[in-house]
Enzyme design. Structure first.
Site, PDB file in Angstrom:
ATOM      1  N   ASP A  14      -0.348   3.191  -2.762  1.00 47.10           N
ATOM      2  CA  ASP A  14      -1.653   3.777  -2.586  1.00 47.10           C
ATOM      3  C   ASP A  14      -1.607   5.170  -1.440  1.00 47.10           C
ATOM      4  O   ASP A  14      -2.309   5.941  -1.584  1.00 47.10           O
ATOM      5  CB  ASP A  14      -2.511   2.748  -1.792  1.00 47.10           C
ATOM      6  CG  ASP A  14      -2.782   1.642  -2.533  1.00 47.10           C
ATOM      7  OD1 ASP A  14      -2.742   1.598  -3.730  1.00 47.10           O
ATOM      8  OD2 ASP A  14      -3.002   0.454  -2.153  1.00 47.10           O
ATOM      9  N   ALA A  47       0.957  -1.224   0.139  1.00 44.68           N
ATOM     10  CA  ALA A  47      -0.063  -0.085   0.176  1.00 44.68           C
ATOM     11  C   ALA A  47       0.887   1.114  -0.213  1.00 44.68           C
ATOM     12  O   ALA A  47       0.188   2.489  -0.013  1.00 44.68           O
ATOM     13  CB  ALA A  47      -1.039   0.125   1.254  1.00 44.68           C
ATOM     14  N   ALA A  48       2.134   1.219  -0.134  1.00 41.64           N
ATOM     15  CA  ALA A  48       2.902   2.429  -0.342  1.00 41.64           C
ATOM     16  C   ALA A  48       2.685   3.282  -1.444  1.00 41.64           C
ATOM     17  O   ALA A  48       2.523   4.565  -1.380  1.00 41.64           O
ATOM     18  CB  ALA A  48       4.239   2.016  -0.165  1.00 41.64           C
TER      19      ALA A  48
HETATM   20  O1  RIB Z   1      -1.891  -1.680  -3.160  1.00 35.53           O
HETATM   21  C1  RIB Z   1      -1.934  -2.628  -2.192  1.00 35.53           C
HETATM   22  C2  RIB Z   1      -3.016  -3.604  -2.230  1.00 35.53           C
HETATM   23  O2  RIB Z   1      -2.912  -4.210  -3.406  1.00 35.53           O
HETATM   24  C3  RIB Z   1      -3.432  -4.534  -1.213  1.00 35.53           C
HETATM   25  O3  RIB Z   1      -4.298  -3.680  -0.136  1.00 35.53           O
HETATM   26  C4  RIB Z   1      -4.186  -5.537  -1.956  1.00 35.53           C
HETATM   27  O4  RIB Z   1      -5.626  -5.576  -1.738  1.00 35.53           O
HETATM   28  C5  RIB Z   1      -3.974  -5.539  -3.643  1.00 35.53           C
HETATM   29  O5  RIB Z   1      -5.028  -4.802  -4.192  1.00 35.53           O
END
Ligand code: RIB
Length: 324
Positions: free
Chosen positions: A270, A267-268
Site C-alpha cells: 500500500d 501495508a508495504a
Molecule cells: O495491505 C495491508 C492491508 O491488507 C491491511 O491493512 C489489512 O486491512 C488488509 O486489508
C-alpha cells in the site's frame, strides 16, 4: 486560476486485529503469541493515507459501518488530510475487519472479513460521482465488489482519468477483460502476478515475461512489486530511463528497494502504491514515481501496523535523498 487536482481512491477500509508470534502456526497447532494490537487499515484506506502523508491531495470513497471502528478510521483519514466528504455508511453491517498474523521475520498472513466494504455498490459511485471532479488519477484495489471496481474504472476512463489498479487480493480466476482493458497501471505483488499470469516472477527473465503477459491482456503498463528486490516497470511504450527488449517489443526498468531492517511488512504494498501515485500526481516521471514507491514500501516495513507504518514526506525524502 489553475484548479488544484487530486487523486481519487475508491476502496476498502478496515480495522486490523494484529497478533504477533514467533512463527506462523501449522494447521492444528496452538501457539503462544507475543502481542495483540488494533490498527487502522484496509488497502484503500492505507493507500489514501500514504498519498496524503506524502503531500498529495487525496479524496476517498468507501463504506464503513456505524461503529467505533468507523469513527477511528474516519478520524485517522481526516487528521492526515484525506478528503472524506464522499465516504458512506452501511446501515446493517459493521466495519470491515482484517485478522493479521505477523511472525518474528515481519512476514504476515491476513484474513479479511469484508463487512461494509462488501456493500460498496456501483450505485454508490453514481451517488458520489463528484469524487471524479478534478481528479488526475483513480486508484483502486480488490477488497470491494469487483462489479463496483469495473463500474468505477469505466466512469473514470469516460472522464479521461487514468486508472491504477492494485489487484489485491487477486481473484483466482483472473480479471475480466472488461476491467483489464480499462487499466492504465496495474501494480501486483509477486503472489498476485503469479495468480494473474501463471508466472512466478522469481528472476528477471520471469518478471519480464509476467509483465509482458499483463500487457498482452490489454493493460497499458505493468509495475510488478518484487518484495525486497524492489519493482520492475514493463510497458509497451518507451519511458524515461527505460531499457528496450526489442525481441519482445517491451520497454522495462528494474528499481531496487532501499534495504531496511524488516519489523512488519504489512501495508508495504500500500505504501508503494501511495508513493508511486503521489509522485505521478506531482508530474514526476514513471521511473521516479516507482523509485519513490520502492522507498515508501521499504519504510513501511520498518514499523508495526498498517497506518502507523506509512511514511511522511520528510522520511521518504531523507531515504531517497531528494533535493528539497
Ligand atoms: O495491505 C495491508 C492491508 O491488507 C491491511 O491493512 C489489512 O486491512 C488488509 O486489508
Amino acid at each position: 486560476m489553475e484548479k488544484v487536482r487530486h487523486i481519487a481512491v475508491i476502496g476498502s477500509l478496515s480495522m486490523d486485529l494484529v497478533l504477533t508470534m514467533p512463527k506462523l502456526p501449522h494447521v492444528g497447532e496452538t501457539l503462544k503469541g507475543n502481542s495483540f494490537n488494533t490498527f487502522v487499515g484496509g488497502k484503500g484506506n492505507n493507500q489514501a493515507l500514504a498519498m496524503a502523508r506524502l503531500g498529495a491531495r487525496t479524496a476517498m470513497l468507501g463504506k464503513l459501518g456505524k461503529d467505533t471502528y468507523a469513527e477511528a478510521i474516519l478520524s485517522c483519514l481526516s487528521e492526515n488530510g484525506v478528503e472524506c466528504r464522499h465516504m458512506l455508511s452501511a446501515e446493517t453491517v459493521g466495519t470491515g475487519i482484517a485478522n493479521i498474523w505477523v511472525n518474528s521475520n515481519g512476514e504476515n498472513e491476513i484474513v479479511i472479513i469484508a463487512n461494509s466494504n462488501g456493500e460498496l455498490k456501483p450505485s454508490d459511485i453514481d451517488e458520489q460521482v463528484g469524487i471524479f471532479e478534478d481528479a488526475t488519477l483513480l486508484v483502486m484495489q480488490l477488497e470491494i465488489p469487483l462489479e463496483t471496481v469495473i463500474y468505477a474504472a469505466e466512469q473514470a476512463r469516460a472522464k479521461g482519468i487514468a486508472v491504477l489498479l492494485n489487484p489485491a487480493p487477486a481473484p483466482v480466476g483472473g480479471l475480466p477483460q472488461e476491467l483489464l482493458s480499462k487499466i492504465d497501471y496495474i501494480v501486483p505483488n509477486e503472489t498476485e502476478t503469479e495468480i494473474l499470469t501463471g508466472i512466478n516472477p522469481s528472476d528477471e527473465v520471469k518478471a519480464l515475461a509476467a509483465g509482458k503477459a499483463l500487457l498482452d491482456k490489454g493493460i497499458g503498463c505493468a509495475i510488478l512489486t518484487l518484495g525486497a528486490r524492489g519493482a520492475v516497470i514493463v510497458a509497451k511504450e518507451p519511458f524515461e530511463k527505460a531499457e528496450n527488449d526489442a525481441a519482445n517489443s517491451i520497454f522495462y526498468k528494474f528499481t531496487p528497494a532501499p534495504p531496511v531492517k524488516v519489523i512488519d511488512s504489512t501495508a508495504a504494498g500500500d505504501a508503494f502504491v501511495g508513493g508511486m501515485a503521489a509522485a505521478l500526481s506531482r508530474g514526476e516521471s514513471l521511473s521516479q514515481a516507482v523509485a519513490e514507491g520502492c522507498a515508501a514500501g521499504s519504510l513501511a516495513c520498518t514499523k508495526a501496523g498498517a497506518a502507523p507504518s506509512l511514511p511522511s514526506r520528510l522520511e521518504l525524502d531523507k531515504l531517497i535523498k531528494l533535493p528539497n
